[in-house]
Write a protein that holds these residues in place. Structure first.
Motif, PDB file in Angstrom:
ATOM      1  N   SER A 230       0.824  -1.203   0.000  1.00 22.76           N
ATOM      2  CA  SER A 230       0.000   0.000   0.000  1.00 22.76           C
ATOM      3  C   SER A 230       0.856   1.251   0.000  1.00 22.76           C
ATOM      4  O   SER A 230       0.533   2.248  -0.657  1.00 22.76           O
ATOM      5  CB  SER A 230      -0.927  -0.008   1.223  1.00 22.76           C
TER       6      SER A 230
ATOM      7  N   ASP B  93      -9.626   5.619   0.632  1.00 20.72           N
ATOM      8  CA  ASP B  93      -9.116   4.320   0.188  1.00 20.72           C
ATOM      9  C   ASP B  93      -9.697   3.926  -1.171  1.00 20.72           C
ATOM     10  O   ASP B  93     -10.075   4.792  -1.962  1.00 20.72           O
ATOM     11  CB  ASP B  93      -9.399   3.262   1.274  1.00 20.72           C
TER      12      ASP B  93
ATOM     13  N   TYR C  26      -3.004   7.221   5.193  1.00 20.62           N
ATOM     14  CA  TYR C  26      -3.583   8.452   4.662  1.00 20.62           C
ATOM     15  C   TYR C  26      -3.288   9.642   5.556  1.00 20.62           C
ATOM     16  O   TYR C  26      -3.159  10.777   5.079  1.00 20.62           O
ATOM     17  CB  TYR C  26      -5.089   8.303   4.422  1.00 20.62           C
TER      18      TYR C  26
ATOM     19  N   ILE D  19     -12.460   6.468   4.920  1.00 21.16           N
ATOM     20  CA  ILE D  19     -11.308   5.662   5.326  1.00 21.16           C
ATOM     21  C   ILE D  19     -11.723   4.728   6.463  1.00 21.16           C
ATOM     22  O   ILE D  19     -12.535   5.132   7.313  1.00 21.16           O
ATOM     23  CB  ILE D  19     -10.122   6.565   5.768  1.00 21.16           C
TER      24      ILE D  19
ATOM     25  N   ASN E  13      -9.803  -0.864   5.402  1.00 24.51           N
ATOM     26  CA  ASN E  13      -8.562  -1.642   5.512  1.00 24.51           C
ATOM     27  C   ASN E  13      -8.047  -1.737   6.952  1.00 24.51           C
ATOM     28  O   ASN E  13      -7.131  -2.522   7.224  1.00 24.51           O
ATOM     29  CB  ASN E  13      -7.491  -1.033   4.603  1.00 24.51           C
TER      30      ASN E  13
END
Length: 241
Positions: A29, A57, A87, A107, A110
């Motif tokens: 990522s 995301d 982020y 967000i 994940n």
């Protein structure tokens, strides 16, 4: 040559993320974010004042930039695979040369895999701190910062701690009440009554929506109920020149 072609496809939008694009290219990522950042900043260089910036995301990266929100230009800052900490670090490296009228952040998905133990107090506290810092960064450049609920997940996705979807969404609602962002849920019609699980037929792969155009339409209706983006309901951030 093959790797180069795949990289170009990724930078053109990541629209096949659910098929495993990032993983199939062998990118972490963090590496993918480093590839996306120059493209995002290039778009920020070119956009005119008053645009809407989409942050977050893969749910965000899958939004279609040609479909405007509230009649405004869009810059898509989505990073497939991003967790809140990634982020958080990326947000400070975004180069806003013109003032966005609003920034919309999605967000959390994940962060919610079982291996991350998302319902542990330490995990929840870390997520809340990350999002708080992202919101603080964005409030310096935009008069409106909107945070969406975490999108639902299909019940068959065993790798996710599904009840954490609703728990994290409520955390975001409370955070915005304290810190001056706006909380909205453009994914509400896709949720089961538990607020975490997706209704049958609403997801493409159990994690990503079957129709992001529908999500964008709902988001536009929430942000612009009279068809235009109205003035910020919270204290405006200092505007960029």
């Amino acid at each position: 040559m093959i790797a180069s072609s795949l990289g170009v496809l990724a930078l053109c939008g990541g629209l096949a993320f659910w098929a495993g694009t990032k993983q199939s290219r062998g990118l972490s990522s963090e590496t993918y974010a480093e590839q996306r950042l120059p493209q995002i900043n290039t778009h920020l260089d070119e956009v005119r004042k008053g645009f809407i910036f989409l942050a977050g995301d893969s749910h965000v990266e899958l939004f279609n930039e040609t479909y405007r929100l509230c009649g405004r230009e869009i810059v898509n800052g989505g990073i497939s695979g991003a967790k809140s900490d990634l982020y958080r670090d990326l947000a400070s490296r975004l180069e806003f040369h013109s003032r966005p009228e609003a920034i919309v952040l999605t967000i959390g998905t994940n962060n919610l895999t079982r291996k991350r133990n998302p319902l542990a107090p330490a995990s929840q506290n870390a997520y809340e701190r990350d999002v708080s810092q992202i919101v603080a960064t964005f409030r310096k450049v935009a008069p409106r910062v909107i945070v969406t609920a975490v999108p639902p997940v299909s019940s068959f996705k065993d790798g996710f701690e599904i009840p954490a979807v609703a728990a994290y969404s409520e955390m975001l609602r409370d955070l915005c009440a304290r810190e001056g962002c706006e909380f909205v849920d453009p994914y509400d019609s896709a949720r089961e009554r538990d607020r975490s699980t997706a209704q049958p037929g609403t997801m493409r792969d159990g994690v990503h929506m079957a129709s992001y155009r529908a999500v964008q339409a709902r988001l536009g209706a929430l942000l612009c109920p009279v068809g235009i983006l109205e003035p910020a309901p919270v204290k405006a951030a200092e505007a960029l020149q």
